[in-house]
Write a protein that holds these residues in place. Structure first.
Motif, PDB file in Angstrom:
ATOM      1  N   ALA A  70      11.339  10.741  -7.301  1.00 55.08           N
ATOM      2  CA  ALA A  70      10.081  11.242  -6.732  1.00 55.08           C
ATOM      3  C   ALA A  70       9.329  10.150  -5.980  1.00 55.08           C
ATOM      4  O   ALA A  70       8.754  10.404  -4.910  1.00 55.08           O
ATOM      5  CB  ALA A  70       9.208  11.830  -7.841  1.00 55.08           C
ATOM      6  N   THR A  71       9.345   8.930  -6.508  1.00 59.71           N
ATOM      7  CA  THR A  71       8.667   7.817  -5.829  1.00 59.71           C
ATOM      8  C   THR A  71       9.363   7.481  -4.514  1.00 59.71           C
ATOM      9  O   THR A  71       8.697   7.214  -3.508  1.00 59.71           O
ATOM     10  CB  THR A  71       8.608   6.577  -6.747  1.00 59.71           C
ATOM     11  N   SER A  72      10.685   7.516  -4.513  1.00 50.67           N
ATOM     12  CA  SER A  72      11.432   7.252  -3.276  1.00 50.67           C
ATOM     13  C   SER A  72      11.094   8.294  -2.212  1.00 50.67           C
ATOM     14  O   SER A  72      10.852   7.947  -1.050  1.00 50.67           O
ATOM     15  CB  SER A  72      12.936   7.255  -3.564  1.00 50.67           C
ATOM     16  N   ALA A  73      11.061   9.564  -2.610  1.00 55.75           N
ATOM     17  CA  ALA A  73      10.720  10.631  -1.664  1.00 55.75           C
ATOM     18  C   ALA A  73       9.272  10.499  -1.194  1.00 55.75           C
ATOM     19  O   ALA A  73       8.974  10.678  -0.004  1.00 55.75           O
ATOM     20  CB  ALA A  73      10.961  11.995  -2.311  1.00 55.75           C
ATOM     21  N   ALA A  74       8.376  10.150  -2.112  1.00 53.39           N
ATOM     22  CA  ALA A  74       6.964   9.976  -1.740  1.00 53.39           C
ATOM     23  C   ALA A  74       6.794   8.816  -0.764  1.00 53.39           C
ATOM     24  O   ALA A  74       5.985   8.887   0.170  1.00 53.39           O
ATOM     25  CB  ALA A  74       6.120   9.743  -2.995  1.00 53.39           C
ATOM     26  N   GLY A  87       0.820  -1.223   0.000  1.00 60.85           N
ATOM     27  CA  GLY A  87       0.000   0.000   0.000  1.00 60.85           C
ATOM     28  C   GLY A  87       0.845   1.260   0.000  1.00 60.85           C
ATOM     29  O   GLY A  87       0.567   2.210  -0.755  1.00 60.85           O
ATOM     30  N   ALA A  88       1.879   1.297   0.825  1.00 64.29           N
ATOM     31  CA  ALA A  88       2.754   2.474   0.884  1.00 64.29           C
ATOM     32  C   ALA A  88       3.466   2.686  -0.446  1.00 64.29           C
ATOM     33  O   ALA A  88       3.561   3.822  -0.940  1.00 64.29           O
ATOM     34  CB  ALA A  88       3.761   2.335   2.023  1.00 64.29           C
ATOM     35  N   ILE A  89       3.950   1.599  -1.038  1.00 64.12           N
ATOM     36  CA  ILE A  89       4.636   1.705  -2.328  1.00 64.12           C
ATOM     37  C   ILE A  89       3.652   2.124  -3.414  1.00 64.12           C
ATOM     38  O   ILE A  89       3.939   3.012  -4.224  1.00 64.12           O
ATOM     39  CB  ILE A  89       5.348   0.386  -2.682  1.00 64.12           C
ATOM     40  N   ASP A  90       2.478   1.517  -3.425  1.00 60.45           N
ATOM     41  CA  ASP A  90       1.478   1.836  -4.435  1.00 60.45           C
ATOM     42  C   ASP A  90       1.046   3.297  -4.339  1.00 60.45           C
ATOM     43  O   ASP A  90       0.941   3.989  -5.366  1.00 60.45           O
ATOM     44  CB  ASP A  90       0.271   0.902  -4.290  1.00 60.45           C
ATOM     45  N   ARG A  91       0.809   3.793  -3.133  1.00 62.02           N
ATOM     46  CA  ARG A  91       0.417   5.205  -2.969  1.00 62.02           C
ATOM     47  C   ARG A  91       1.540   6.129  -3.434  1.00 62.02           C
ATOM     48  O   ARG A  91       1.290   7.159  -4.063  1.00 62.02           O
ATOM     49  CB  ARG A  91       0.032   5.496  -1.519  1.00 62.02           C
ATOM     50  N   ALA A  92       2.786   5.759  -3.138  1.00 65.32           N
ATOM     51  CA  ALA A  92       3.927   6.572  -3.568  1.00 65.32           C
ATOM     52  C   ALA A  92       4.008   6.600  -5.094  1.00 65.32           C
ATOM     53  O   ALA A  92       4.181   7.676  -5.684  1.00 65.32           O
ATOM     54  CB  ALA A  92       5.223   6.032  -2.968  1.00 65.32           C
ATOM     55  N   VAL A  93       3.867   5.451  -5.738  1.00 59.98           N
ATOM     56  CA  VAL A  93       3.934   5.378  -7.203  1.00 59.98           C
ATOM     57  C   VAL A  93       2.812   6.209  -7.829  1.00 59.98           C
ATOM     58  O   VAL A  93       3.039   6.977  -8.769  1.00 59.98           O
ATOM     59  CB  VAL A  93       3.874   3.910  -7.685  1.00 59.98           C
ATOM     60  N   ARG A  94       1.592   6.064  -7.296  1.00 59.81           N
ATOM     61  CA  ARG A  94       0.450   6.788  -7.858  1.00 59.81           C
ATOM     62  C   ARG A  94       0.551   8.297  -7.659  1.00 59.81           C
ATOM     63  O   ARG A  94      -0.064   9.056  -8.405  1.00 59.81           O
ATOM     64  CB  ARG A  94      -0.864   6.270  -7.277  1.00 59.81           C
ATOM     65  N   SER A  95       1.343   8.734  -6.691  1.00 60.50           N
ATOM     66  CA  SER A  95       1.461  10.175  -6.430  1.00 60.50           C
ATOM     67  C   SER A  95       2.416  10.880  -7.391  1.00 60.50           C
ATOM     68  O   SER A  95       2.506  12.099  -7.395  1.00 60.50           O
ATOM     69  CB  SER A  95       1.925  10.407  -4.985  1.00 60.50           C
ATOM     70  N   VAL A  96       3.122  10.106  -8.203  1.00 59.06           N
ATOM     71  CA  VAL A  96       4.135  10.652  -9.114  1.00 59.06           C
ATOM     72  C   VAL A  96       3.617  10.598 -10.547  1.00 59.06           C
ATOM     73  O   VAL A  96       3.094   9.568 -10.982  1.00 59.06           O
ATOM     74  CB  VAL A  96       5.457   9.855  -8.978  1.00 59.06           C
ATOM     75  N   ALA A  97       3.789  11.694 -11.265  1.00 63.73           N
ATOM     76  CA  ALA A  97       3.340  11.769 -12.656  1.00 63.73           C
ATOM     77  C   ALA A  97       4.072  10.742 -13.510  1.00 63.73           C
ATOM     78  O   ALA A  97       5.302  10.656 -13.468  1.00 63.73           O
ATOM     79  CB  ALA A  97       3.578  13.168 -13.207  1.00 63.73           C
ATOM     80  N   ALA A  98       3.326   9.984 -14.283  1.00 68.49           N
ATOM     81  CA  ALA A  98       3.914   8.976 -15.168  1.00 68.49           C
ATOM     82  C   ALA A  98       4.624   9.619 -16.355  1.00 68.49           C
ATOM     83  O   ALA A  98       5.409   8.964 -17.026  1.00 68.49           O
ATOM     84  CB  ALA A  98       2.833   8.017 -15.652  1.00 68.49           C
ATOM     85  N   SER A  99       4.375  10.899 -16.579  1.00 68.60           N
ATOM     86  CA  SER A  99       4.933  11.568 -17.756  1.00 68.60           C
ATOM     87  C   SER A  99       6.386  12.014 -17.589  1.00 68.60           C
ATOM     88  O   SER A  99       7.034  12.362 -18.563  1.00 68.60           O
ATOM     89  CB  SER A  99       4.075  12.785 -18.110  1.00 68.60           C
ATOM     90  N   ILE A 100       6.902  11.981 -16.364  1.00 64.23           N
ATOM     91  CA  ILE A 100       8.294  12.406 -16.164  1.00 64.23           C
ATOM     92  C   ILE A 100       9.242  11.251 -16.457  1.00 64.23           C
ATOM     93  O   ILE A 100       8.825  10.092 -16.533  1.00 64.23           O
ATOM     94  CB  ILE A 100       8.522  12.996 -14.741  1.00 64.23           C
ATOM     95  N   SER A 101      10.514  11.548 -16.597  1.00 62.15           N
ATOM     96  CA  SER A 101      11.494  10.515 -16.941  1.00 62.15           C
ATOM     97  C   SER A 101      11.559   9.436 -15.864  1.00 62.15           C
ATOM     98  O   SER A 101      11.179   9.655 -14.711  1.00 62.15           O
ATOM     99  CB  SER A 101      12.880  11.146 -17.117  1.00 62.15           C
TER     100      SER A 101
END
Length: 192
Positions: A89-93, A68-82
């Motif tokens: 960004a996912t690590s920070a999230a 859940g924590a990983i999934d929420r972090a991934v979903r919080s980051v725009a897929a359009s960035i490199s």
């Protein structure tokens, strides 16, 4: 009343939520299957139909919280960035996700106490390490980086992010600020 499958899923959910609630209040060692059964009104048979032991139940909760924590972090980051920027960004999230006291307690206290550090690492490697490997593979394929040892880079990044998460809650913001520069340093050190 629902189908047998629906009733079974509902029973499992009740066991998970009740065990989680008691373990968060009392810790893993003080949480007994008897206490879970008393609170839920379920039978031992119902418990053992879903879980062989309280450790197996703790593992299920650990996996749910970790995923859940990983999934929420991934979903919080725009897929359009490199891919590299998504990795940072996912690590920070994720560090922000583990600030939540219940998540933090399950991932860093209850899980390791119940499962042992070796099993916790196996679970985390199947989730976060896999994510980092995939993002680094994408970055290599896209020409963002040229890292021959991307598996090593993923392990080093995973270890650093995990260590950053273990800091005192008051230090997590400072740890979060280091994520990007440390990932860059790891990638530079491993660039062909």
């Amino acid at each position: 009343m629902g189908t047998q499958k629906e009733r079974s899923e509902a029973t499992r959910a009740i066991l998970l939520e009740t065990f989680k609630d008691i373990a968060l209040k009392q810790g893993f060692d003080a949480t007994t299957t008897e206490a879970v059964l008393v609170r839920t009104g379920l039978s031992k048979g119902a418990f053992y139909h879903h879980f062989r032991s309280k450790t197996e139940l703790a593992e299920a909760i650990y996996k749910i919280e970790s995923h859940g924590a990983i999934d929420r972090a991934v979903r919080s980051v725009a897929a359009s960035i490199s891919a590299i920027e998504r990795l940072k960004a996912t690590s920070a999230a994720w560090l922000r996700e583990v600030r939540e006291p219940a998540v933090r307690r399950i991932l860093f206290e209850i899980g390791p106490s119940a499962l042992g550090i070796k099993r916790v690492i196996e679970i985390e490697n199947s989730l976060s390490l896999k994510l980092f490997e995939d993002l680094l593979s994408q970055a290599n394929a896209n020409g963002e980086i040229i890292v021959a040892k991307s598996a090593l880079a993923a392990r080093l990044i995973n270890a650093y992010v995990g260590e950053a998460a273990l800091q005192k809650p008051a230090d997590l913001s400072a740890a979060e600020a280091t994520i990007g520069p440390v990932i860059d340093a790891i990638l530079v050190a491993l660039t062909d």
